[in-house]
Design an enzyme around this catalytic site. Sequence first.
Site, PDB file in Angstrom:
ATOM      1  N   GLU A  71      23.234 -26.441 -19.856  1.00 27.93           N
ATOM      2  CA  GLU A  71      23.110 -26.342 -18.398  1.00 27.93           C
ATOM      3  C   GLU A  71      22.858 -24.908 -17.938  1.00 27.93           C
ATOM      4  O   GLU A  71      22.029 -24.677 -17.075  1.00 27.93           O
ATOM      5  CB  GLU A  71      24.377 -26.874 -17.712  1.00 27.93           C
ATOM      6  CG  GLU A  71      24.306 -26.688 -16.202  1.00 27.93           C
ATOM      7  CD  GLU A  71      25.433 -27.339 -15.417  1.00 27.93           C
ATOM      8  OE1 GLU A  71      26.469 -27.685 -16.020  1.00 27.93           O
ATOM      9  OE2 GLU A  71      25.259 -27.507 -14.199  1.00 27.93           O
ATOM     10  N   ASP A  89      26.830 -29.534 -21.790  1.00 30.45           N
ATOM     11  CA  ASP A  89      27.356 -29.027 -20.515  1.00 30.45           C
ATOM     12  C   ASP A  89      28.666 -28.305 -20.842  1.00 30.45           C
ATOM     13  O   ASP A  89      29.646 -28.937 -21.260  1.00 30.45           O
ATOM     14  CB  ASP A  89      27.606 -30.189 -19.548  1.00 30.45           C
ATOM     15  CG  ASP A  89      27.876 -29.673 -18.135  1.00 30.45           C
ATOM     16  OD1 ASP A  89      28.226 -28.484 -17.989  1.00 30.45           O
ATOM     17  OD2 ASP A  89      27.734 -30.466 -17.180  1.00 30.45           O
ATOM     18  N   ILE A  91      30.968 -26.819 -18.991  1.00 30.13           N
ATOM     19  CA  ILE A  91      32.058 -27.389 -18.186  1.00 30.13           C
ATOM     20  C   ILE A  91      31.430 -28.429 -17.268  1.00 30.13           C
ATOM     21  O   ILE A  91      30.672 -28.094 -16.353  1.00 30.13           O
ATOM     22  CB  ILE A  91      32.781 -26.327 -17.322  1.00 30.13           C
ATOM     23  CG1 ILE A  91      33.348 -25.203 -18.185  1.00 30.13           C
ATOM     24  CG2 ILE A  91      33.916 -27.005 -16.529  1.00 30.13           C
ATOM     25  CD1 ILE A  91      34.088 -24.119 -17.393  1.00 30.13           C
ATOM     26  N   ASP A  92      31.694 -29.681 -17.528  1.00 30.40           N
ATOM     27  CA  ASP A  92      31.241 -30.720 -16.610  1.00 30.40           C
ATOM     28  C   ASP A  92      32.413 -31.039 -15.697  1.00 30.40           C
ATOM     29  O   ASP A  92      33.500 -31.404 -16.163  1.00 30.40           O
ATOM     30  CB  ASP A  92      30.773 -31.975 -17.352  1.00 30.40           C
ATOM     31  CG  ASP A  92      30.081 -32.917 -16.381  1.00 30.40           C
ATOM     32  OD1 ASP A  92      29.229 -32.451 -15.612  1.00 30.40           O
ATOM     33  OD2 ASP A  92      30.417 -34.109 -16.376  1.00 30.40           O
ATOM     34  N   THR A  94      32.640 -28.654 -12.868  1.00 23.31           N
ATOM     35  CA  THR A  94      32.940 -27.248 -12.533  1.00 23.31           C
ATOM     36  C   THR A  94      33.702 -27.144 -11.218  1.00 23.31           C
ATOM     37  O   THR A  94      34.610 -26.307 -11.078  1.00 23.31           O
ATOM     38  CB  THR A  94      31.626 -26.429 -12.454  1.00 23.31           C
ATOM     39  OG1 THR A  94      30.960 -26.554 -13.713  1.00 23.31           O
ATOM     40  CG2 THR A  94      31.894 -24.976 -12.178  1.00 23.31           C
TER      41      THR A  94
HETATM   42  C1  LIP Z   1      28.307 -32.138 -12.017  1.00 22.27           C
HETATM   43  C2  LIP Z   1      28.218 -33.599 -12.422  1.00 22.27           C
HETATM   44  C3  LIP Z   1      28.557 -34.466 -11.237  1.00 22.27           C
HETATM   45  C4  LIP Z   1      27.463 -34.291 -10.243  1.00 22.27           C
HETATM   46  C5  LIP Z   1      27.357 -32.836  -9.839  1.00 22.27           C
HETATM   47  C6  LIP Z   1      27.211 -31.922 -11.028  1.00 22.27           C
HETATM   48  P1  LIP Z   1      28.716 -29.776 -13.243  1.00 22.27           P
HETATM   49  O1  LIP Z   1      28.113 -31.302 -13.142  1.00 22.27           O
HETATM   50  O2  LIP Z   1      28.945 -33.979 -13.472  1.00 22.27           O
HETATM   51  O3  LIP Z   1      28.597 -35.810 -11.586  1.00 22.27           O
HETATM   52  O4  LIP Z   1      27.680 -35.102  -9.132  1.00 22.27           O
HETATM   53  O5  LIP Z   1      26.234 -32.689  -9.010  1.00 22.27           O
HETATM   54  O6  LIP Z   1      25.960 -32.017 -11.638  1.00 22.27           O
HETATM   55  O7  LIP Z   1      27.930 -28.975 -12.267  1.00 22.27           O
HETATM   56  O8  LIP Z   1      30.157 -29.846 -12.904  1.00 22.27           O
HETATM   57  O9  LIP Z   1      28.425 -29.401 -14.627  1.00 22.27           O
END
Ligand code: LIP
Length: 305
Positions: A71, A89, A91-92, A94
């Site tokens: 990412e 990713d 941190i998914d 964030t």
């Molecule tokens: C997030 C996603 C979430 C989405 C956000 C964002 P991040 O990823 O997991 O589902 O709605 O727009 O993309 O930014 O926390 O890696």
Amino acid sequence: MTDLNLQEIHDTLVKVAHEAGRMILAANPTDIATGTKLNSADIVTETDKAVEALVSSRLSSAYPTFAFVGEETYQPGMRITPSPTFIVDPIDGTTNFVHGFPEACISLGLAVDRRPAIGVIYNPYQDLLYTAIRGRGAFATQGAFSWGLDGGKGRRRQLPLSRNPAPLGALDTCLVATEWGNSRDGDNYAVKTEVFKRLCASKETGGAMVHSIRSMGSAALNLCAVAAGTLDLYWEGGCWAWDVCAGWAILAEAGGIVVDGNPGNWNPEIDGRKYLAVRGAPSGQKEVVQEFWGVVGDGRMVYES
Ligand code: LIP
């Protein structure tokens, strides 16, 4: 694919997830530099970048010929090819990370032929590890690293959690995840908010009257919950391959499916950016997918990949 040692790659990913998880836990979100990308809801922190650098360095030294898409280092125009590609990713979730809301994870996927082959997702706050290798089942390990290295001592359960998953009924029996995403205007936002409204509205007013909607704030963890069977469906437009690759591998091994978030396409691409994930069920998923697509109707989401 046949010449890849998927078990060995999986084991490497688990070790990297553990190391990354310790790094995430060590960061104090209130002290770290936080910035934004597209807008104030599209957050990135120095921890996201540092974790991705760590993961990239570990994986490129272990598998120097594999491609890497992350990412934080993604550049517009980068393409996922059929070659083995780590899709990461760091941190998914964030936003959750920044707020100390304990639903964030590292998401490590391997795609081969542009299809998810391995998924490793680790929520360090709950010490909860989700893993899958194509053709070998999906697992959740609670207490993965607390009691021993590399998941050896945690409580490991096959997914879905129920040994006898209930058949999938109509949408009015389902718990559904959606996400608001970070784009809050334009046509896609209009489609999403209309679908949210229709999903929840009563039958008397033409709605689907789902049991309720959840937004975990992490696509990867939403997919794990669908794989576990604790959510029935998850629908999102706008997320990226790194949000879904690992979770998709886990869901597929738990008997679930991912179809297009827009009506009609049963075989979406990994970077299609619009997804509907459905849990495994003895009755199959066809009817509920058709019903969901009926709720989306003509309002198509359009995203550049
Ligand atoms: C997030 C996603 C979430 C989405 C956000 C964002 P991040 O990823 O997991 O589902 O709605 O727009 O993309 O930014 O926390 O890696």
